[in-house]
Design a protein around this motif. Sequence first.
Motif, PDB file in Angstrom:
ATOM      1  N   THR A 110       0.807  -1.227   0.000  1.00  0.00           N
ATOM      2  CA  THR A 110       0.000   0.000   0.000  1.00  0.00           C
ATOM      3  C   THR A 110       0.836   1.272   0.000  1.00  0.00           C
ATOM      4  O   THR A 110       0.310   2.331  -0.319  1.00  0.00           O
ATOM      5  N   CYS A 111       2.111   1.138   0.329  1.00  0.00           N
ATOM      6  CA  CYS A 111       2.966   2.330   0.412  1.00  0.00           C
ATOM      7  C   CYS A 111       4.412   1.923   0.118  1.00  0.00           C
ATOM      8  O   CYS A 111       4.927   1.002   0.758  1.00  0.00           O
TER       9      CYS A 111
ATOM     10  N   TYR B 192       7.123   0.459   2.777  1.00  0.00           N
ATOM     11  CA  TYR B 192       6.480  -0.037   4.003  1.00  0.00           C
ATOM     12  C   TYR B 192       6.314  -1.548   3.911  1.00  0.00           C
ATOM     13  O   TYR B 192       5.712  -2.059   2.961  1.00  0.00           O
TER      14      TYR B 192
END
Length: 265
Positions: A78-79, A82
Amino acid sequence: MSAGAETVALKKGEALHEADPRFASAWTLAPSGKADRPLLIAVHGSARDHLQTRDAFDDLAARQDINVLAPLFPADVTCPGYSDGYKFLREPGIDYAMLVEGMVAAFRARFSLGSQPTYLFGFSGGAQFALRYALVAASKLSGAVIAAPGAVTLLDAELPWWPGVAGIEQAIGRPVDAQGLKQLQVHLIIGANDSNQGLVARGSDHPDYSPFADVAGADRHQRLAALKESLEKSGLKPGFECLDGIGHELGPLAEAASSAIENWL
């Protein structure tokens, strides 16, 4: 594979998770092919070596005729940059507890397997997932082996999530499974020479930062000892092993986990 396992042909495979192809899983089927064999969920560490994690239990699968399922939880889902979401069961838009349950359901459906006893193993980052999943889903498990986690969650209702369990339901959508924990077999393992390789210090700008991150101790040995004490205070009787001459290594810890699971079986 040991000599005892060489005579058994193990059927293996891997596939994307159809419900969310950002994720995948690999498996080893119980040699007998019977639908009533137990399942071991084996969760990788930060290296994302899910195939090695699966294969570390080849001997156990052969000796005890069990299924092994190894999820793959990629980084950067999602990032960019990360990679810790699975360790804490949530990141924006992803419920990792629900995700692994979906993987188990899909695996059982693919091979027409029954809902037999389910055991859980996690190494390093995967041990963080295994511990926190066991806290909220103990009723779904027959046993959990927590091997060399870099951080732990204590069963402390006054300590905020994730170092403790205060606010856990608000944080991840599930409460502690207190009734299930009363029945859950737990085994803790660490290498005596584990020198904190890969131990992460999360700054205040990190999504999983907590000012209480070090409350259980400064290293893996102190943190696992604190977890053992916390579980015991809550009425559990966890097994505990510190393996002489072993560092932060998947293989020897998986072997010790296999022995613990065999005892439970």
